[in-house]
Design a protein around this motif. Structure first.
Motif, PDB file in Angstrom:
ATOM      1  N   THR A  79      34.111 -87.696 -37.459  1.00  0.00           N
ATOM      2  CA  THR A  79      33.804 -89.027 -37.978  1.00  0.00           C
ATOM      3  C   THR A  79      35.078 -89.736 -38.416  1.00  0.00           C
ATOM      4  OG1 THR A  79      31.674 -88.228 -38.810  1.00  0.00           O
ATOM      5  CG2 THR A  79      32.468 -90.313 -39.691  1.00  0.00           C
ATOM      6  N   LYS A  80      35.223 -90.984 -37.986  1.00  0.00           N
ATOM      7  CA  LYS A  80      36.400 -91.767 -38.353  1.00  0.00           C
ATOM      8  C   LYS A  80      36.204 -92.373 -39.749  1.00  0.00           C
ATOM      9  CE  LYS A  80      36.698 -92.940 -33.469  1.00  0.00           C
ATOM     10  NZ  LYS A  80      36.501 -94.017 -32.467  1.00  0.00           N
ATOM     11  N   PRO A  81      37.303 -92.639 -40.453  1.00  0.00           N
ATOM     12  CA  PRO A  81      37.182 -93.272 -41.774  1.00  0.00           C
ATOM     13  C   PRO A  81      36.394 -94.581 -41.697  1.00  0.00           C
ATOM     14  CG  PRO A  81      39.423 -92.504 -41.413  1.00  0.00           C
ATOM     15  CD  PRO A  81      38.713 -92.337 -40.106  1.00  0.00           C
ATOM     16  N   GLY A  82      35.391 -94.704 -42.526  1.00  0.00           N
ATOM     17  CA  GLY A  82      34.585 -95.920 -42.553  1.00  0.00           C
ATOM     18  C   GLY A  82      33.504 -96.010 -41.490  1.00  0.00           C
ATOM     19  N   GLU A  83      33.440 -95.031 -40.598  1.00  0.00           N
ATOM     20  CA  GLU A  83      32.454 -95.064 -39.528  1.00  0.00           C
ATOM     21  C   GLU A  83      31.072 -94.677 -40.048  1.00  0.00           C
ATOM     22  OE1 GLU A  83      32.339 -93.478 -34.966  1.00  0.00           O
ATOM     23  OE2 GLU A  83      32.691 -91.936 -36.498  1.00  0.00           O
ATOM     24  N   LYS A  84      30.079 -95.480 -39.703  1.00  0.00           N
ATOM     25  CA  LYS A  84      28.689 -95.157 -40.033  1.00  0.00           C
ATOM     26  C   LYS A  84      28.005 -94.645 -38.780  1.00  0.00           C
ATOM     27  CE  LYS A  84      27.170 -99.117 -41.588  1.00  0.00           C
ATOM     28  NZ  LYS A  84      26.244-100.070 -42.267  1.00  0.00           N
ATOM     29  N   GLN A  85      27.684 -93.372 -38.775  1.00  0.00           N
ATOM     30  CA  GLN A  85      27.092 -92.760 -37.592  1.00  0.00           C
ATOM     31  C   GLN A  85      25.569 -92.801 -37.665  1.00  0.00           C
ATOM     32  OE1 GLN A  85      28.719 -88.793 -37.283  1.00  0.00           O
ATOM     33  NE2 GLN A  85      30.590 -89.529 -36.300  1.00  0.00           N
ATOM     34  N   ALA A  86      24.953 -92.915 -36.497  1.00  0.00           N
ATOM     35  CA  ALA A  86      23.493 -92.936 -36.414  1.00  0.00           C
ATOM     36  C   ALA A  86      23.045 -92.196 -35.169  1.00  0.00           C
ATOM     37  CB  ALA A  86      22.977 -94.368 -36.381  1.00  0.00           C
ATOM     38  N   ILE A  87      21.835 -91.666 -35.241  1.00  0.00           N
ATOM     39  CA  ILE A  87      21.137 -91.133 -34.069  1.00  0.00           C
ATOM     40  C   ILE A  87      19.841 -91.909 -33.933  1.00  0.00           C
ATOM     41  CG2 ILE A  87      20.084 -89.108 -32.981  1.00  0.00           C
ATOM     42  CD1 ILE A  87      21.871 -87.351 -34.708  1.00  0.00           C
ATOM     43  N   VAL A  88      19.502 -92.253 -32.700  1.00  0.00           N
ATOM     44  CA  VAL A  88      18.239 -92.942 -32.408  1.00  0.00           C
ATOM     45  C   VAL A  88      17.308 -91.951 -31.727  1.00  0.00           C
ATOM     46  CG1 VAL A  88      17.128 -94.767 -31.074  1.00  0.00           C
ATOM     47  CG2 VAL A  88      19.280 -95.225 -32.269  1.00  0.00           C
ATOM     48  N   PHE A  89      16.081 -91.884 -32.232  1.00  0.00           N
ATOM     49  CA  PHE A  89      15.071 -90.984 -31.686  1.00  0.00           C
ATOM     50  C   PHE A  89      13.846 -91.774 -31.220  1.00  0.00           C
ATOM     51  CE2 PHE A  89      17.242 -88.418 -34.896  1.00  0.00           C
ATOM     52  CZ  PHE A  89      17.441 -87.196 -34.261  1.00  0.00           C
ATOM     53  N   ASP A  90      13.254 -91.336 -30.124  1.00  0.00           N
ATOM     54  CA  ASP A  90      11.889 -91.685 -29.779  1.00  0.00           C
ATOM     55  C   ASP A  90      10.971 -90.867 -30.705  1.00  0.00           C
ATOM     56  OD1 ASP A  90       9.598 -92.536 -28.164  1.00  0.00           O
ATOM     57  OD2 ASP A  90       9.659 -90.532 -27.277  1.00  0.00           O
ATOM     58  N   ILE A  91       9.685 -91.175 -30.727  1.00  0.00           N
ATOM     59  CA  ILE A  91       8.768 -90.435 -31.599  1.00  0.00           C
ATOM     60  C   ILE A  91       7.820 -89.532 -30.814  1.00  0.00           C
ATOM     61  CG2 ILE A  91       6.845 -90.648 -33.236  1.00  0.00           C
ATOM     62  CD1 ILE A  91       8.234 -93.075 -34.409  1.00  0.00           C
ATOM     63  N   ASP A  92       6.989 -90.093 -29.947  1.00  0.00           N
ATOM     64  CA  ASP A  92       5.921 -89.301 -29.318  1.00  0.00           C
ATOM     65  C   ASP A  92       6.484 -88.250 -28.379  1.00  0.00           C
ATOM     66  OD1 ASP A  92       3.571 -90.506 -30.496  1.00  0.00           O
ATOM     67  OD2 ASP A  92       4.123 -92.308 -29.389  1.00  0.00           O
ATOM     68  N   ASN A  93       6.193 -86.986 -28.709  1.00  0.00           N
ATOM     69  CA  ASN A  93       6.652 -85.831 -27.946  1.00  0.00           C
ATOM     70  C   ASN A  93       8.172 -85.715 -27.911  1.00  0.00           C
ATOM     71  OD1 ASN A  93       3.948 -84.936 -27.168  1.00  0.00           O
ATOM     72  ND2 ASN A  93       3.921 -86.849 -25.993  1.00  0.00           N
ATOM     73  N   THR A  94       8.803 -86.362 -28.892  1.00  0.00           N
ATOM     74  CA  THR A  94      10.238 -86.191 -29.130  1.00  0.00           C
ATOM     75  C   THR A  94      10.418 -85.652 -30.537  1.00  0.00           C
ATOM     76  OG1 THR A  94      10.875 -87.939 -27.569  1.00  0.00           O
ATOM     77  CG2 THR A  94      12.486 -87.317 -29.251  1.00  0.00           C
ATOM     78  N   THR A  95      10.184 -86.477 -31.539  1.00  0.00           N
ATOM     79  CA  THR A  95      10.296 -86.004 -32.919  1.00  0.00           C
ATOM     80  C   THR A  95       8.995 -85.388 -33.428  1.00  0.00           C
ATOM     81  OG1 THR A  95       9.904 -88.289 -33.605  1.00  0.00           O
ATOM     82  CG2 THR A  95      12.182 -87.515 -33.612  1.00  0.00           C
ATOM     83  N   LEU A  96       7.866 -85.820 -32.855  1.00  0.00           N
ATOM     84  CA  LEU A  96       6.560 -85.286 -33.253  1.00  0.00           C
ATOM     85  C   LEU A  96       5.847 -84.667 -32.054  1.00  0.00           C
ATOM     86  CD1 LEU A  96       5.236 -88.204 -35.521  1.00  0.00           C
ATOM     87  CD2 LEU A  96       6.445 -86.125 -36.238  1.00  0.00           C
ATOM     88  N   GLU A  97       4.968 -83.698 -32.327  1.00  0.00           N
ATOM     89  CA  GLU A  97       4.217 -83.002 -31.272  1.00  0.00           C
ATOM     90  C   GLU A  97       2.942 -83.780 -30.940  1.00  0.00           C
ATOM     91  OE1 GLU A  97       3.516 -78.997 -32.517  1.00  0.00           O
ATOM     92  OE2 GLU A  97       5.620 -78.417 -32.295  1.00  0.00           O
ATOM     93  N   THR A  98       3.099 -84.942 -30.382  1.00  0.00           N
ATOM     94  CA  THR A  98       1.979 -85.869 -30.244  1.00  0.00           C
ATOM     95  C   THR A  98       0.870 -85.355 -29.338  1.00  0.00           C
ATOM     96  OG1 THR A  98       3.600 -87.640 -30.482  1.00  0.00           O
ATOM     97  CG2 THR A  98       1.397 -88.273 -29.753  1.00  0.00           C
ATOM     98  N   ASP A  99       1.207 -84.801 -28.206  1.00  0.00           N
ATOM     99  CA  ASP A  99       0.195 -84.475 -27.196  1.00  0.00           C
ATOM    100  C   ASP A  99      -0.290 -83.034 -27.240  1.00  0.00           C
ATOM    101  OD1 ASP A  99       0.284 -87.039 -26.354  1.00  0.00           O
ATOM    102  OD2 ASP A  99       1.076 -86.653 -24.352  1.00  0.00           O
ATOM    103  N   PHE A 100       0.002 -82.326 -28.327  1.00  0.00           N
ATOM    104  CA  PHE A 100      -0.465 -80.946 -28.433  1.00  0.00           C
ATOM    105  C   PHE A 100      -1.362 -80.808 -29.658  1.00  0.00           C
ATOM    106  CE2 PHE A 100       3.242 -80.745 -25.768  1.00  0.00           C
ATOM    107  CZ  PHE A 100       2.865 -79.854 -24.781  1.00  0.00           C
ATOM    108  N   GLY A 101      -2.504 -81.462 -29.599  1.00  0.00           N
ATOM    109  CA  GLY A 101      -3.446 -81.469 -30.705  1.00  0.00           C
ATOM    110  C   GLY A 101      -3.417 -82.810 -31.400  1.00  0.00           C
ATOM    111  N   PHE A 102      -4.475 -83.115 -32.150  1.00  0.00           N
ATOM    112  CA  PHE A 102      -4.626 -84.440 -32.731  1.00  0.00           C
ATOM    113  C   PHE A 102      -4.716 -84.394 -34.253  1.00  0.00           C
ATOM    114  CE2 PHE A 102      -6.824 -84.831 -28.489  1.00  0.00           C
ATOM    115  CZ  PHE A 102      -5.727 -85.424 -27.866  1.00  0.00           C
TER     116      PHE A 102
END
Length: 214
Positions: A79-102
């Motif tokens: 990380t560079k001085p002053g740099e604000k880092q971010a990660i972008v995520f999708d949600i369905d079947n990426t961060t959450l287990e959407t299609d494996f049960g309700f």
């Protein structure tokens, strides 16, 4: 049937189930520069598109995140001085287990949560860009936080966004994140529409089995 032997079957989407639940779950809400060369990492998948086994999906997700996490550790350490880092995520079947049960809240996708926790513990902001409609913003925000994600920003589709191309909509949200001074060091999703359009240093694609997972 245990989750370990669960097979995803096409039917009513979990997002639709959440939309029904949204009116009855009390929650709180929390609100959110460089375009780099994208490197797409994908897993070799063994599951048939129409019959996705949970364990196979988890193995395939882990294979992708096994590529992503070493990069994230290296990039965060640089990380560079002053740099604000971010990660972008999708949600369905990426961060959450959407299609494996309700169930609600939906469980986190373990391999992705592991990487997210490392990032957030090292000062990286987590942004979530989804094609889910705004009506389920609050339940989505609650779900993400409940399973361990620190939500720096959640982007859902407004009524007008519903008429836009999904890839263009998601690209515009990454541009908006960059405009706040963030460097998007990685963009992680399971669909080409999550990752196309640039505005991330690296991209990592989780399996969708020819579009069978939302």
């Amino acid at each position: 049937m245990s989750r370990g032997t669960w097979t995803r079957r096409i039917g009513m989407t979990a997002a639709a189930t959440i939309a029904v639940t949204a009116l009855t779950v009390p929650v709180g809400a929390q609100a959110t520069t460089a375009t780099g060369t994208s490197t797409v990492a994908t897993a070799t998948t063994a599951a048939a598109a129409e019959d996705v086994d949970y364990d196979t999906w988890q193995k395939d997700c882990q294979a992708v995140m096994d590529q992503a996490l070493p990069y994230l550790k290296q990039r965060i350490a640089a990380t560079k001085p002053g740099e604000k880092q971010a990660i972008v995520f999708d949600i369905d079947n990426t961060t959450l287990e959407t299609d494996f049960g309700f169930s609600y809240p939906q469980p986190a996708n373990g391999p992705v949560l592991e990487a997210a926790k490392y990032a957030q513990e090292h000062g990286v902001a987590l942004f979530f860009v989804t094609a889910r409609p705004g009506i389920i913003y609050s339940v989505t925000d609650y779900n993400l936080k409940n399973v361990g994600y620190q939500v720096s920003g959640l982007y859902v589709r407004s009524f007008l966004d519903l008429f836009k191309n999904v890839a263009d909509y998601k690209t515009a949200q990454r541009v908006a994140i960059e405009s706040k001074g963030y460097t998007i060091i990685a963009n992680i999703g399971n669909s080409a529409t999550d990752l196309s359009g640039g505005h991330a240093e690296k991209t990592y694609k989780l399996p969708d089995y020819d579009g069978q997972l939302s």
